[in-house]
Enzyme design. Structure first.
Site, short mmCIF file in Angstrom:
data_model
loop_
_atom_site.label_atom_id
_atom_site.label_comp_id
_atom_site.label_asym_id
_atom_site.label_seq_id
_atom_site.Cartn_x
_atom_site.Cartn_y
_atom_site.Cartn_z
N CYS A 174 4.03 -12.00 -12.47
CA CYS A 174 2.94 -12.12 -13.44
C CYS A 174 1.65 -12.55 -12.73
CB CYS A 174 3.35 -13.03 -14.59
SG CYS A 174 2.36 -12.72 -16.06
N HIS A 218 8.00 -12.23 -16.53
CA HIS A 218 8.55 -13.53 -16.11
C HIS A 218 10.07 -13.38 -15.96
CE1 HIS A 218 5.18 -16.49 -16.61
NE2 HIS A 218 4.64 -15.39 -17.11
N GLU A 272 12.13 -15.42 -14.84
CA GLU A 272 12.83 -16.71 -14.79
C GLU A 272 13.24 -17.20 -16.18
OE1 GLU A 272 9.67 -16.21 -14.71
OE2 GLU A 272 8.50 -17.94 -15.40
N1 GLN Z 1 -2.89 -13.56 -17.79
C1 GLN Z 1 -2.60 -14.39 -16.65
C2 GLN Z 1 -3.60 -14.14 -15.53
O1 GLN Z 1 -4.35 -13.23 -15.62
C3 GLN Z 1 -1.19 -14.17 -16.16
C4 GLN Z 1 -0.21 -14.60 -17.22
C5 GLN Z 1 1.10 -15.04 -16.71
O2 GLN Z 1 1.31 -15.31 -15.54
N2 GLN Z 1 2.00 -15.21 -17.64
O3 GLN Z 1 -3.65 -14.85 -14.58
#
Ligand code: GLN
Length: 204
Positions: A86, A174, A176
């Site tokens: 992410c 994610h 995890e």
């Molecule tokens: N939207 C977040 C970003 O741009 C990432 C979101 C996440 O890691 N769950 O950094």
């Protein structure tokens, strides 16, 4: 130095921000010696590194503030695997640490789909088995463009969401939190392969 073949893998999780504790737990369940990374010294001797989700700007600033970038680059250059999830995927991209030849689009799924779960098919090249992965997307990025050396291991609605280039694996979701540990297992398989490569090179 990272361990010899056969010893438990040492995997560090960047603990600047985000859901690092859940990654540590999952890696330990898979048999790794997992720990949090907060200082450059914490990176020494790691077989693999996880850069977790959170907020990419905050994580990038923390990496700079804590002087972690040179140690992350050293880990990368030594051929030790890295998993970015992410926000961690964004941190690995061309516009940030440049560890993977791809450009991530932040919050790509838009307002309607800020957070959702999906069953994601992975390419057989990932070697994680035929069952789809239950993936939790939380304000997730997708990959807008990437170089030829980047493997797309999964896509959602035509957008790459799991990619790999050499020793760097990145996923939009994610891994995890849904109880499916196959992305972490894949990282550990890459780390085992890296150990074998290094041992072979040393024995040559
Ligand atoms: N939207 C977040 C970003 O741009 C990432 C979101 C996440 O890691 N769950 O950094």
């Amino acid at each position: 130095m990272p361990g010899e073949p056969g010893e438990r893998l040492r995997v560090g999780v960047l603990a600047s921000q985000g859901d690092f504790a859940a990654h540590v737990r999952m890696l330990e369940e898979l048999g790794a010696d997992a720990g949090e990374v907060r200082t450059p010294g914490d990176l020494s001797g790691l077989d693999a590194l996880v850069i977790p989700g959170g907020e990419s700007t905050t994580i990038s600033k923390a990496i700079e503030r804590d002087g972690l970038e040179p140690a992350i680059r050293e880990h990368f250059q030594a051929g030790r695997p890295i998993l970015g999830t992410c926000a961690g995927m964004i941190v690995c991209d061309r516009n940030h640490l440049g560890l993977i030849d791809a450009e991530a689009r932040r919050n790509a799924f838009g307002r309607q789909l800020q957070s959702f779960e999906a069953d994601l098919e992975l390419d057989p090249a990932a070697g994680v088995g035929p069952e789809p992965i239950r993936a939790a997307f939380i304000r997730a990025p997708w990959i807008d463009s990437h170089g030829d050396g980047v493997e797309v291991l999964a896509a959602w609605e035509g957008h790459p969401v799991v990619i790999r280039e050499g020793t760097v694996l990145a996923c939009s979701f994610h891994p995890e939190i849904t109880g499916d540990s196959r992305i972490h297992a894949l990282l550990m398989a890459m780390a085992t392969a890296a150990r074998e490569r290094v041992a072979e090179e040393a024995g040559r």
